[in-house]
Design an enzyme around this catalytic site. Structure first.
Site, short mmCIF file in Angstrom:
data_model
loop_
_atom_site.label_atom_id
_atom_site.label_comp_id
_atom_site.label_asym_id
_atom_site.label_seq_id
_atom_site.Cartn_x
_atom_site.Cartn_y
_atom_site.Cartn_z
N HIS A 72 1.84 67.75 7.26
CA HIS A 72 1.84 68.23 5.87
C HIS A 72 3.18 68.91 5.59
O HIS A 72 3.75 69.56 6.43
CB HIS A 72 0.70 69.25 5.68
N ASP A 78 -7.09 64.87 4.73
CA ASP A 78 -7.44 63.44 4.70
C ASP A 78 -7.93 62.91 6.03
O ASP A 78 -8.37 61.76 6.12
CB ASP A 78 -6.19 62.64 4.26
#
Ligand code: SDX
Length: 430
Positions: free
Chosen positions: A306, A364
């Site tokens: 991320h 996710d």
């Protein structure tokens, strides 16, 4: 907001830049006058060190793994509230009273139907069209059906357009799914809550009654809370930039959906599940870990890493817990994809490469397993992300529109192309 000064020298020009401090989190150096004072631009492709705006909506601390919506920790909102309460909070800045919540739920519920000619709009798509392609098109088309709420200078029209999108996204998402499986559209039911209504529109068929599973509805409602907003991510920045030109709200949200579709962003939940399916069994994990570390191999562990979180994504923890809850409710004792995901996470989080680059599972990584178990096809995963993120996009868009200092976004560049040169005739081009 307090302020200090930063000193910068560019060539022979020394400038004082104002340092602004927020409530919490990193301060910013205001460079808005830098070009006028020095003739130089700043350079930050990917915006790794750039704040694009002031905002009161969402705060992320990537090192601590903290996510706050209007100051409230995501863990508490996911535990105690529901998605429409989170919508109210993101839009208006405070948790609603019981009366405010009841009124908001009532207003959203009564905007869930779409103009019936949308049905004919859908008929133009091939049955195998990707549901995200249908969502980009149909949300953009809302400005054709609801032209009476596209004047962004009118706060009343902005509010109506916002309510319409929050209310209609589940209906459009369910229509995209039904169209792809060749089943008739199911109309919303006003006596159902937001997420139960969505599940029924997706999975009910005219031939029999459909009973919403309250455990699954609660789990999906929590998943929507986790996805509702996330500061200035790529799709939110797209919505803000589109909105800065004065484009109508439906077009701005359609632009956000298009950006979210990318596999590096919201498309990662679909890509992560496909990756887990491709790995197949835990014994094949080392091969894929090696590929993810190989600079010459474009393969990445989808659902990992991320831009902001250099610690565990707090949403991923809640997502993982929800996955187990849903699998238990559905009596799925042994899900091979979950076995691969858990083993992959354990191996990656001990591997020097992932530790050194601070790559942790993100939201996710587990969401696809949960949504697949609920009965959604992989192609619907990003649609559900878009459904939930619509309120965040709208809250951020509204904040930008209402900011008196707002101007059209127009970045500059470092030009590295050809210097000026004269036109060459075809004959002289050799
Ligand atoms: C979302 O921004 C948001 O807030 C987004 C989001 C939201 O709610 O809106 O949180 C939703 O988009 C979550 C992220 C979903 N994407 C994925 O899971 C796709 C896989 N992840 C990566 O593509 C990547 O981690 C990003 C896109 C998420 C972040 O990319 P960055 O910040 O630009 O980091 P990078 O690509 O520069 O990577 C840094 C290093 C690189 O190695 P070096 O070049 O420094 O040697 O880490 C490596 C990368 O090669 N790396 C990975 C990796 N992610 C980064 N290596 C293997 N597998 C990965 N997943």
């Amino acid at each position: 907001m307090s302020a200090d000064i930063a000193k910068l020298t560019v060539d022979d020009k020394a400038v004082d830049l104002t340092v602004k401090h927020g409530t919490i989190g990193p301060s910013v150096v205001d460079i808005s006058k830098l070009y006028a004072q020095t003739g130089a631009f700043t350079y930050d492709p990917g915006f790794t060190s750039t704040a694009s705006c002031e905002s009161k909506i969402t705060y992320i601390d990537g090192d601590q793994g903290i996510l706050l919506y209007r100051g409230y920790p995501i863990e508490q909102l996911a535990e105690h509230g529901d998605f429409l309460e989170t919508c109210y909070l993101l839009l208006y800045g405070e948790l609603p009273t019981a009366a405010q919540k009841a009124d908001f739920d009532y207003r959203v519920t009564r905007h869930t139907m779409v103009h019936d000619q949308m049905n004919r709009f859908f008929q133009g798509f091939r049955r195998d069209a990707h549901p995200m392609a249908i969502m980009v098109a149909s949300v953009g088309a809302l400005s054709a059906f609801y032209h009476d709420s596209t004047d962004i200078s009118d706060p009343q029209q902005r509010m109506i357009a916002s309510m319409r999108m929050i209310a209609k996204m589940p209906t459009l998402a369910a229509m995209a799914y039904k169209y792809s499986v060749g089943q008739p559209f199911v109309y919303p039911q006003n006596d159902l809550d937001y997420t139960s209504n969505f599940l029924r529109m997706c999975f009910a068929v005219p031939c029999e009654d459909y009973k919403v599973n309250p455990v699954l509805s609660r789990a999906l409602d929590r998943i929507f809370i986790l996805h509702a907003d996330h500061e200035q991510n790529a799709s939110t920045s797209t919505v803000r930039l589109a909105g800065s030109s004065g484009a109508n709200p439906f077009a701005c949200i359609a632009a956000g959906i298009a950006c979210l579709w990318g596999p590096a962003h919201g498309g990662a939940n679909e890509a992560a599940l496909k990756m887990l399916e491709e790995i197949g069994t835990p014994d094949r994990i080392p091969h894929y870990i090696a590929r993810a570390k190989d600079k010459n191999d474009p393969f990445r562990l989808m659902g990992f890493g991320h831009r902001v979180y250099k610690n565990y994504d707090p949403r991923a923890r809640i997502m993982q817990k929800t996955t187990h809850e849903v699998l238990n409710e559905l009596g799925i004792k042994d899900d091979p994809l979950l076995d691969v995901a858990v083993e992959l996470e354990q191996i990656a989080l001990k591997d020097e490469y992932f530790l050194e680059k601070k790559l942790y599972p993100n939201i996710d990584f587990y969401s696809g397993i949960t949504l697949k178990a609920m009965g959604f096809p992989t192609s619907m995963f990003t649609v559900l992300f878009a459904l939930a993120r619509t309120v965040g996009w709208i809250a951020q868009w509204s904040e930008m529109i209402e900011d008196p200092s707002q101007r059209i976004g127009r970045p500059r560049q470092l030009y590295v192309g050809a210097p000026q040169r004269d036109y060459a005739t075809v004959a002289s081009r050799g």
